[in-house]
Each structure stands twice: as C-alpha cells, then as structure tokens.
Design a protein around this motif. Structure first.
Motif, PDB file in Angstrom:
ATOM      1  N   GLU A  50       0.841  -1.196   0.000  1.00  0.00           N
ATOM      2  CA  GLU A  50       0.000   0.000   0.000  1.00  0.00           C
ATOM      3  C   GLU A  50       0.874   1.242   0.000  1.00  0.00           C
ATOM      4  O   GLU A  50       2.070   1.175   0.321  1.00  0.00           O
ATOM      5  N   TYR A  83      -2.551   7.864  -0.152  1.00  0.00           N
ATOM      6  CA  TYR A  83      -3.046   8.533  -1.362  1.00  0.00           C
ATOM      7  C   TYR A  83      -2.843  10.047  -1.319  1.00  0.00           C
ATOM      8  O   TYR A  83      -3.747  10.808  -1.648  1.00  0.00           O
ATOM      9  N   LYS A  84      -1.664  10.462  -0.872  1.00  0.00           N
ATOM     10  CA  LYS A  84      -1.339  11.894  -0.816  1.00  0.00           C
ATOM     11  C   LYS A  84      -0.129  12.120  -1.712  1.00  0.00           C
ATOM     12  O   LYS A  84       0.736  11.252  -1.820  1.00  0.00           O
ATOM     13  N   LYS A  85      -0.059  13.305  -2.299  1.00  0.00           N
ATOM     14  CA  LYS A  85       1.095  13.627  -3.127  1.00  0.00           C
ATOM     15  C   LYS A  85       2.366  13.676  -2.280  1.00  0.00           C
ATOM     16  O   LYS A  85       3.390  13.127  -2.653  1.00  0.00           O
ATOM     17  N   HIS A 100      -3.832  -5.157  -2.679  1.00  0.00           N
ATOM     18  CA  HIS A 100      -3.927  -3.693  -2.638  1.00  0.00           C
ATOM     19  C   HIS A 100      -4.393  -3.190  -1.272  1.00  0.00           C
ATOM     20  O   HIS A 100      -4.845  -2.053  -1.156  1.00  0.00           O
ATOM     21  N   LYS A 130     -10.634   1.555   2.786  1.00  0.00           N
ATOM     22  CA  LYS A 130     -10.408   0.824   1.545  1.00  0.00           C
ATOM     23  C   LYS A 130     -10.989  -0.559   1.799  1.00  0.00           C
ATOM     24  O   LYS A 130     -10.475  -1.295   2.631  1.00  0.00           O
ATOM     25  N   ILE A 132     -12.463   2.893  -2.570  1.00  0.00           N
ATOM     26  CA  ILE A 132     -11.595   3.694  -1.710  1.00  0.00           C
ATOM     27  C   ILE A 132     -12.357   4.953  -1.316  1.00  0.00           C
ATOM     28  O   ILE A 132     -12.775   5.722  -2.185  1.00  0.00           O
ATOM     29  N   PHE A 150      -8.539  12.602  -0.601  1.00  0.00           N
ATOM     30  CA  PHE A 150      -7.136  12.393  -0.943  1.00  0.00           C
ATOM     31  C   PHE A 150      -6.724  13.336  -2.067  1.00  0.00           C
ATOM     32  O   PHE A 150      -7.557  14.083  -2.581  1.00  0.00           O
ATOM     33  N   ILE A 159      -5.139   9.787  -7.431  1.00  0.00           N
ATOM     34  CA  ILE A 159      -4.257   8.708  -6.957  1.00  0.00           C
ATOM     35  C   ILE A 159      -5.073   7.436  -6.686  1.00  0.00           C
ATOM     36  O   ILE A 159      -4.747   6.377  -7.217  1.00  0.00           O
ATOM     37  N   PRO A 160      -6.178   7.534  -5.903  1.00  0.00           N
ATOM     38  CA  PRO A 160      -6.976   6.308  -5.737  1.00  0.00           C
ATOM     39  C   PRO A 160      -7.636   5.862  -7.045  1.00  0.00           C
ATOM     40  O   PRO A 160      -7.756   4.663  -7.299  1.00  0.00           O
ATOM     41  N   GLU A 173      -5.351   3.752  -8.961  1.00  0.00           N
ATOM     42  CA  GLU A 173      -5.193   2.420  -8.388  1.00  0.00           C
ATOM     43  C   GLU A 173      -6.369   1.519  -8.789  1.00  0.00           C
ATOM     44  O   GLU A 173      -6.194   0.329  -9.054  1.00  0.00           O
ATOM     45  N   TYR A 230      -0.376   9.093 -14.155  1.00  0.00           N
ATOM     46  CA  TYR A 230      -0.201   8.024 -13.165  1.00  0.00           C
ATOM     47  C   TYR A 230      -0.269   6.649 -13.835  1.00  0.00           C
ATOM     48  O   TYR A 230       0.481   5.741 -13.487  1.00  0.00           O
TER      49      TYR A 230
END
Lengths: 498, 498
Positions: free
Chosen positions: A433, A436-438, B81, B142, B172, B176, B180-181, B184, B302
């Motif tokens: 894992e 989910y932050k920059k 994940h 999650k 998710i 955030f 990003i999520p 994924e 991404y």
C-alpha cells in the motif's frame, strides 16, 4: 490451454432510457428529473434513517476477518469428508417453502407481488437442498452449503440471534445402509467443535421414531404427536413440572398420560439406556420405537469405532423444532465450566443441530420418489459470538488487512517514485500500500504501518533513487537497511517467510 | 490463550409451541394439524412447481468450484492492494435505496409489508457501502465486498445476466489528492483481467464532468443532462445516427445541438486527445469540462507510471447508467480476437466498471458531510460465463471435491475396519471418504475413485489386518503396495506432495 471465446455485440447489464415496462411506483418520494433526488441546499431536508433493518447488522472488517477464519475451519472439515459445495438462490418460490416448517412458517419473509411469481426469502438451506435434488433428479449427493438465511423472528442480538444469519450445512442424500451417514454427521460435529477449541461440549441424540413410539404407548393420538414434540422440546429451558402442566392444562392430556410421558422423556444415557428401553415391556411392543432404538444401538456402535461416544448423550427430551425430521435428530450444546468466570457471559446454547429427513425430497418429486437425507447445521453465528466475546475479553486484535509493505517517501515531490516502486511490488505479488497523498509526511506513513500492523516499509528518497537502493524498514524494531533495488522483492519475501 | 466463556441458560433459536404473535396467514394452502402438509396417498395430489424463481439459478458443484477459484483470484488482488472485507445485510430499508438509482429504481425487489419496517433487497453494493460509511462516521476506508445483489431486470441467462448475481466491489473512500486512488482502481482492473487470462481487453475512461461540460457548451439545459447521458450511453450498441435521431425525435434537441454533441462524443484516444480538448475553444471555457480534462491528464500520467496506458482509452461516448457518479467513470470490455472461432460464442461486453461518486455518502449523513469515493465492480458473472463456455469447449473437467483417499475393503464384514481406518485418516487431516454401504463391492469402490478423481485408495482386508498393513492403491496406475499401518499417513502425504 484455454481459448478466447469470440464476443458478440457488447451487451450492457442495465437498460438505459425510459423503461418500456414502467409501472406505478409505490414509494412516496418526491423525485426530480430522471428519478434522482431533488438537490438540497446546505444539507438540510429529509434524510433516510441511518440503520440496517431490525435484527440485521453490518459486519465491519474485524468481524469479517474473524468470521472468514471460522468459516475456513468449517469448510476444511466439510472438504475433509468429501463434500462438494453448491449454491442456491436466496429467493425461492413461496410454494417451495410452503408446508415445510409447521408453526415456524409465519417467520418467513415474503416479497411483494410486483407482477410475476410470488417469492419468499429462504428460511433454511435444507428445503432448498431438497428442492434442488428433486429438480435435478439427484438421488445421491454429499454437499455443503454456507449461506445466509432469513427468519422474521424476535431478534436477540446479544445472544447472537439475528433475522439474517449464516447457516453452514453438510448433508448426505441417498439410499444407504442404516446409520453410516448419520454417524459421519456426528463425527463432523465432533471434529468441528474440537477444532475450534470452544471448550467442553455434549452432543445430544434422539430419534423422532422413539419419541412417537413413546407418545403412542402413552395413549396419545397421532394427530397430537407434533404438538407433543413442541412441549417436550422445551425441557432444555424449563423444568418438567412446567412442561407437564402445559400438557395437561393447554393440550388436554390426562395427568396419567403426562406422567407416563414424563417417565420416558427425562431419561438420558448411553448404550445401557438403549438396551434398557429395548427391554421395556411397552416400548418394545411399538414398531416405530423398536426401529428407532435398534438404529440408535447401531449408531452407538459406529460412534464407538470413531472413538467419540464420550461426548454423545442419548437424550429422550431432545425433540427439535422442525417438522421435516423423520429419524435420528441431534443437537450439540456447549457446557459451562465451573471455574470459569468472565464479566459478560454470552448465553449460547445449541451450537449445532440436525437430523434425518427422509420425506422432504419426496414432497417435491412429481412422482413422490423419496431420497433419504441426513444432515447437520453448524450454528456459526453463535460460535462467532463466543469467539468475539473472548477476543474482547483478551484484548486480542485481528488484523483486517494482509498488507506486507508500505511504500513510503521521506520528502516531497516523490509521488512518481512511489507509484513506480509500488507497481513493481504488486507485479511481484507483494501486498503493498501507499498513502493517497502527493506529499505525505514520513511520520504519518510510519504511523499508518503501526496502526494497520504492516510489518515493513520500503522507503525511497532522492538519495536512494540516485544509489539505486530502497531503504527497507522493520516497523517493529525500527531497523533500516539499504537494499539494492533489484534484490528488494527477494529480500521482502525472505523477511516475510513464516 | 483463549478462555471459555461461561454459558447462561440454554437458549433455542426457534420458538416452540403456539406463537403469541400469530397473524393471519396469507398463503392459500390447506394446512394439516400443526401447519404441516396434509398426508397424500401414493404421491398423488398437488406439488409445488419445481423451479427456481425467474432469472435465478442453482449453482451445482462444478459451477461452485469454478466460481470459488475465480473469486479467490479476485480476492487475492484486492488483498494485494490492502483492502479489508466488510459485509452488509441483503435487506436494506427501502428508504436507504430510494432516489439513488434513477430510472433503474423500478428494478428493485421490495419485500411485503409484514408489519414493521418497509424493506427491499439491495440493488448493488455501493449504496449499502455509502450507508455503512455514513452510519459509522467513517471518513477513510479501503474495502472490498463480494456478495449477491438483486435486480428485477429482464434476464438474459445465456449472456450471464441474472436477477440474482454476484458483485465484486473494491472501493476507496476518503479525501485524498486527485486521481491517486482512481489510478489504483484502474490498475486493479488491469491486474485482474490480466491474471484471469481472458484475452485482450480495453478499459474505457471518461469523466461525468467532461460529458456535462460538452452538453453545456452545446446549449443543453442542465435538467436534460441525465437523459442525454442515457442516450450517449447507447453508443456502444447502436450507431450514432440512431442516438442522434433519439435526441432530436424523442428528446426535442435541435439537429444542430445534436450534431454538435456528436462531434464530441464520437472521439476517443489518449493523452493527445486530452491535450487537444484542453485547447478546444469552447470546452476550455467550461469550468466543469476543464476540471475533468485536467484530472484526466493527471490520471494518464499516473497510469503511464503504472505502465498500463496501452489498454486504456479515453472514450467520450462512455456515460455509465447509474446516477451517483460525479467524476471519473470507467468500463472494461473484452476484445474479440479475429482468428478465434468457437461454435457457441458467448456475448459478453463489459466485464468491469466503476467510477467516482463523491456525493453519495453525503446523502446519508445527517449533516450532509461528504466522503469522496471511487470504486470498481468486477463483472464476475460474465467472466464466469466465459470461463464456463471455454471449459465446455475444451472438455476440461473441474473436480468438485478434494478427497485424497477412498477407504475401501475387498470383501464382506469389514465395515468396522473401514470406520476405524477412516477415523485415523480424518484425525491426521487427510481428506478421506468411504462408501456408505456395509459390504460394497471392491469394483464399485474403485469405480467411485475414478468417477470422482480420487487419486488413492487405502484397502484393508482380513489379510492386511492380520499383517498390520494397508494396501495403498494408485488409482491412475493401478499399482498397489502394502504399507505398514503406522506409516500410512506419512506415505499418503508423501504421495500427494505437489
């Protein structure tokens, strides 16, 4: 090798556009255009009640993880005994369930008539199994089925009694030599309750034919056998005097007949009791009772060979609630240990039950052909309540995820590095894992590892990227080692070996 | 160490005796005494229809074994994940489901009003998840959830479309950094479809904000956005001309507006198309579209780091049927391979779908607090149909049980010997079966091994008992070796090592 099946035109699950079979919509709700909720300003306005239906509950991750562990142990036992799994719909035609449950039928959930068939939610897994056998003309099958069933009962949620609950059933269908499958069912109950280390237990055994024989020799008319079973069935909760007064007062028995029944149904023991009843001058004259007692003797022989008679009690007060039983019946109860005190005791009684139902499949077969069946149901919800209570008492925590590595970064502008590294780990089958932050703080990332029980952190910063390494941190010891990137996967696997 | 919890008075699940809350019983069925079916002579008389409800089916052992294998692969990915599992009731309050599904809401199964709350069967796992988050004030989670959902849709069972079907969801929830999520989620779809080796696939991606931006710049009023989405959504089945004529004919758009929409929604591509639209003189002026396109660009960045853009298509015709999506939406389809011909093609289109729904949790929260969510649903039933079809075509057989050894006897009067030996094997954790006959023929026992794919038979006769050995037979090679009884378990384990 598997081959690709050519696909026809793409098909969508959901119809779009105005429905051709729209019907009067029964819900009194002000719908906006397209059927959506009208927008509400600032969160004001009516909102739905935030609850699950009465007698049902959500299972959060800790529940689900514990339950999955429990079910895995039960399934392992069923598979050890050669059972195949089947699944049937939660919905059944109402007529399928009709006339199978006696007085309990009023607890069946019915679906609204929305046009088409009249439906209900399954009440157990036994009637659907019988329907399945008859429908597919199967005369021989050993199957297990683990699924939810539905009963509009008065919930007692603290005792693990819900309106939606799991049943774990194992059944053997087929015409076989007497008591061999029945003995295996009891062996399975014995194995599961031993495996789960629930403490001491007792499996009570009786036979409907013996009970009916007793009623017959006590002069009870056949039409009252079922209601007599219901009265006798209460003996595990109330003393004989109360059952007796119900028999005499409410059910119109003579005091003599009731006393006569009482002499029998308060008996329990082992092989010697069976022998004694086989010699009983009245009972030995009754065909049903004699058959039942003969089979009971055989059953005890087989259980002796299995080495489990120490936990089996032939108990004449056991009657079981359901109508469909025709022969051997059984029920396992946990025994309270004297020297064990926990602050909030969980009251659970029966943790498994079952019996023989030789007539149920024939009720479905167009020609009435019978398929004899015997089966058990493990009371997984009650067992779950006990285990949950123990975990609470011991303070033990269940991990709800299986993540092995958190991919972390020590400073800003490294999202791309994290995404690349985690992608490598996933590709190698590592459970990984990332936050989910920059630009998450390192402390937050390490804190997440501790909260979730993640054992390792793989840290990449600018320096590590330059050196072609990853800093692998053991979360418990806080020890960090630089590992060459190409050796990271192997090192993680090595560290996680049991 | 776990400790035993003391048990209170035994409690039975089922009420016995006359129910205090008996109510008028709605089923028109002639019940005998105690509510049981009246006895019927010789199997004559009315019997229930032998079927499962319309659009539902039983899963026999071969189905269930294949499905369990499929689900295990999906769960392995979800766990890789870092997702935790939850479970929610099949039943929800009707008001929980109200106003969440737009036109599709008419497909919800409602329960009959039997007194108490008004209930319905869940329609998907997303709305119950949102209810769960709001009810438990969870702002960060999650989770995966694999369970059955219910839709009174027109079944198309040959295409794997049922009224009761499994959904496999991964979501998710939480505030955030953008995409990003979401990235994924697409990675997970990519991993699962690759792992399952279903053949070539494409994941289409779009954003509701981009679609709404397009409608806005084409002069469509906001009240028509949802119905426009429904029209656009048909583009995977019908050509643009048909969608255009629906827009103009049924939905009252001007031909110019429809053509203008058509210019946009027929576009698909990758990063270069996103760049092109970001420069589009009209679209770049629309706030929503600009936000959506900006996020789409980030998403593609991404996905490039994950190395999966080769199977991703930014497709402006993708709209998705459900109302609750607010941002990114996606759908995976299998691609037909040209050189692949199988006699009975299975038409399956979409095998996974999902998107972002940032407003749904807020619809449940008493203060309207939002919890942004993004998730995917794997179309397990369709994937199952494809795999099943392939197995049929290839003639491959699934074993439905895992039995390792059949305990057999070569002649009569050896039931006790079989029971003792099988009990030893079960005790050692060996998966073992025996036939439920007192004196089965050896040939029948060996035939059973071949039919069920059982690799070994452990045979005990009088000679073996005298010699203290067991004859271990390899079912495939028919080779038999005498093994000393005390070494049998080790020998079986050795033979079954992979």
């Amino acid at each position: 090798m598997l081959r690709l099946v050519p696909l026809g035109a793409a098909v969508r699950q959901l119809p779009a556009g105005p429905a051709s079979r729209a019907r009067a919509w029964a819900w009194a709700w002000p719908l906006g255009p397209g059927g959506v909720l009208p927008r509400r300003a600032g969160g004001s306005g009516w909102r739905p009640a935030l609850k699950t239906p009465k007698g049902t509950r959500d299972h959060p991750p800790a529940h689900t993880a514990l339950r999955d562990r429990l079910l895995a142990a039960v399934v392992a036992c069923f598979k050890r005994h050669g059972a195949a799994a089947i699944d049937t719909p939660v919905l059944e035609l109402r007529e399928t369930l009709m006339g199978k449950y006696g007085e309990e039928a009023k607890l069946i959930y019915e679906l609204q008539d929305q046009g088409g068939e009249l439906l209900a939610l399954r009440y157990d897994l036994t009637v659907p199994f019988a329907r399945y056998l008859a429908m597919n003309k199967i005369t021989n099958m050993k199957r297990y089925h683990i699924a939810k069933v539905y009963r509009r009962d008065n919930p007692a949620t603290t005792r693990g009694r819900y309106r939606e609950f799991y049943q774990c059933d194992f059944d053997i269908a087929g015409q076989f030599d007497p008591m061999i499958p029945d003995a295996e069912c009891l062996k399975i109950v014995h194995e599961i309750l031993s495996d789960l280390q629930l403490g001491d237990f007792l499996i009570k055994v009786n036979d409907r034919r013996i009970l009916n024989g007793i009623f017959a020799v006590c002069g009870i008319p056949e039409s009252k056998f079922i209601t007599m079973c219901c009265s006798v069935d209460k003996l595990d909760k109330v003393p004989w005097e109360e059952v007796r007064s119900e028999m005499v007062g409410e059910k119109g028995l003579s005091p003599e007949a009731a006393d006569h029944i009482g002499e029998y149904v308060q008996l329990h023991g082992g092989l010697e009791l069976i022998e004694q009843l086989l010699q009983d001058p009245k009972l030995s004259q009754n065909k049903l009772a004699k058959e039942g007692l003969g089979d009971m003797k055989l059953l005890f022989e087989y259980l002796t060979l299995f080495g489990i008679t120490g936990k089996i009690s032939f108990d004449l007060s056991l009657a079981r609630g359901l109508d469909y039983y025709t022969g051997v019946i059984f029920e396992a109860v946990l025994l309270q240990q004297e020297n064990d005190h926990v602050e909030e005791p969980v009251s659970v009684g029966s943790v498994a039950g079952g019996g023989r139902y030789d007539g149920l499949v024939g009720m479905f077969d167009p020609k009435g052909r019978k398929v004899p069946c015997v089966g058990i149901s493990i009371g997984i919800e009650r067992i779950f309540s006990i285990l949950e209570q123990r975990m609470k008492a011991s303070g033990e925590k269940v991990r709800t995820t299986e993540t092995q590595v958190l991919v972390a970064t020590p400073h800003k502008h490294l999202l791309a590095a994290r995404l690349k590294l985690i992608s490598e780990l996933w590709g190698a089958g590592i459970k990984a894992e990332m936050l989910y932050k920059k630009d998450p703080k390192l402390l937050k990332q390490l804190q997440y590892c501790e909260d979730m029980g993640i054992p390792l952190a793989a840290i990449v910063g600018d320096q590590e990227l330059t050196d072609g390494v990853v800093k692998l941190r053991d979360v418990a010891t806080r020890k960090e080692v630089d590992i060459p990137r190409e050796k990271l996967v192997d090192e993680i696997r090595r560290r996680l070996e049991p």
